[in-house]
Design a protein around this motif. Structure first.
Motif: not given
Length: 390
Positions: A292-301
């Motif tokens: 699994i992964g985040h749809l958001a690319v940048d962890p800061a966001t």
């Protein structure tokens, strides 16, 4: 093989709106509602005024900002602002999720004001430094409800701006800090972070926003539910509990209950802390989980409310988008059938995946109990794929 977990979330409601009720909520919380009374009666107006006053206290809204309860949820609040305020100067509209895309459509195709459109794929913010907040009006979401992406800072908004900033904060208000001095219009709905009932929106206006509304005459007609002025002056009653149309006094009572709960646990800091702690459970699980992964690319966001996830397992990805979507839907259906987690599917316009609400009304212990079930559901779906292939 992933074993079927033994522990279940106590509350399986992980919808991104309406969200889970606050901990300990029962129907008794609504016993004081002004049912059967006009919203213009003394008891009805008192309830609406209390909702506005408690909103100011809990959300820490500046004293010189107006707060109004308006029709049609957050959508109604955003469109009231757009229809009433835009057209005086150039407009920039930002979109990196489904609802931001709606504001682009409003500006481009409905108001036809030839906006500068800043759009990106779900999960990626536009280049904030490219936006001219000094001269232009700007419409944007602070936290993308369908992308799991939030704006990480306010440095890009000019302190000496000449335009106005219209911020859709529906899944940000009460969950993350909002820079009031940088925002002229702030909107949200009750059914997000505070777990209230749906249908009503909140419209918060800075003094600069009020000045724009009073000085600007739109080139298009305004429906009744969008009208905020009379004789060129703001209708102050809207921001004192005299609503434009009839509100649900039952929903008002529920909103009051959740605001009182927010106060009782320590106010805005505690609400923010709960959302942060909840999100940390999911973020930490994603970091240690390879499929699994985040749809958001940048962890800061990364958001701390509606976290949007995508399947990253290479075996499943190799089978194509249709199979990825099938696996995601299968997981959602399987967990629903088990009574373990409801409404986990990605938004209909977003990439296939999962969306897990982590706002303040959710308990971290329920999210901790959820993650093994997510692993189990994925393993079951992947095993089903292998069996079908065999």
């Amino acid at each position: 093989m992933t074993d079927r977990p033994d522990t279940r979330p106590r509350v399986p409601n992980f919808s991104s709106g309406p969200t889970a009720k606050r901990p300990g909520w029962t129907l008794d919380a609504l016993s004081g509602a002004a049912l059967g009374r006009s919203h213009r009666s003394a008891p009805g107006k008192a309830k609406l005024r209390e909702a506005i006053a408690l909103t100011r206290t809990v959300l820490r809204v500046p004293d010189d900002y107006r707060i109004g309860i308006v029709p049609a949820s957050d959508t109604g609040a955003v469109e009231m602002a757009m229809w009433s305020m835009l057209g005086e100067r150039r407009v920039e509209v930002m979109a990196w999720d489904s609802f931001g895309a709606e504001w682009v459509t409003d500006a481009l195709k409905q108001l036809k004001i030839d906006p500068i459109v800043r759009t990106t794929e779900h999960g990626v913010l536009p280049a904030l430094d490219a936006i001219d907040t000094k001269h232009n009006d700007v419409v944007f979401t602070w936290n993308g409800t369908t992308a799991g992406v939030r704006i990480p800072h306010d440095d890009w908004i000019a302190d000496d701006r000449e335009g106005v900033t219209i911020c859709d904060a529906t899944s940000a208000a009460f969950a993350m800090p909002l820079p009031w001095h940088k925002l002229d219009v702030i909107t949200y709905s009750w059914q997000k972070v505070m777990g209230g009932e749906a249908a009503h929106g909140m419209l918060i206006l800075s003094p600069r926003a009020v000045a724009r509304i009073e000085s600007h005459k739109p080139a298009w007609p305004l429906p009744k539910i969008f009208r905020m002025t009379k004789g060129g002056k703001l209708i102050e009653g809207i921001f004192q509990g005299d609503t434009i149309n009839t509100p649900s006094m039952l929903a008002v009572e529920d909103y009051l209950d959740t605001l009182r709960w927010g106060q009782s646990i320590g106010g805005l800091d505690a609400l923010h802390a709960r959302a942060d702690a909840n999100a940390r459970v999911i973020h930490d699980w994603v970091a240690r989980t390879p499929w699994i992964g985040h749809l958001a690319v940048d962890p800061a966001t990364y958001t701390n409310t509606g976290i949007c996830l995508v399947i990253s397992d290479p075996d499943v990805l190799a089978l194509g988008d249709a199979v990825v979507a099938k696996v995601a839907k299968g997981m959602v259906d399987r967990l629903d059938k088990e009574g373990v987690a409801y409404d986990l599917g990605a938004y209909r316009d977003a990439p296939p995946g999962l969306r897990i609400w982590c706002g303040a009304t959710v308990e971290a212990s329920d999210l901790e109990a959820l993650t093994p079930w997510l692993d189990w559901a994925f393993a079951e779906e992947k095993n089903a794929l292998a069996a079908a292939a065999a």
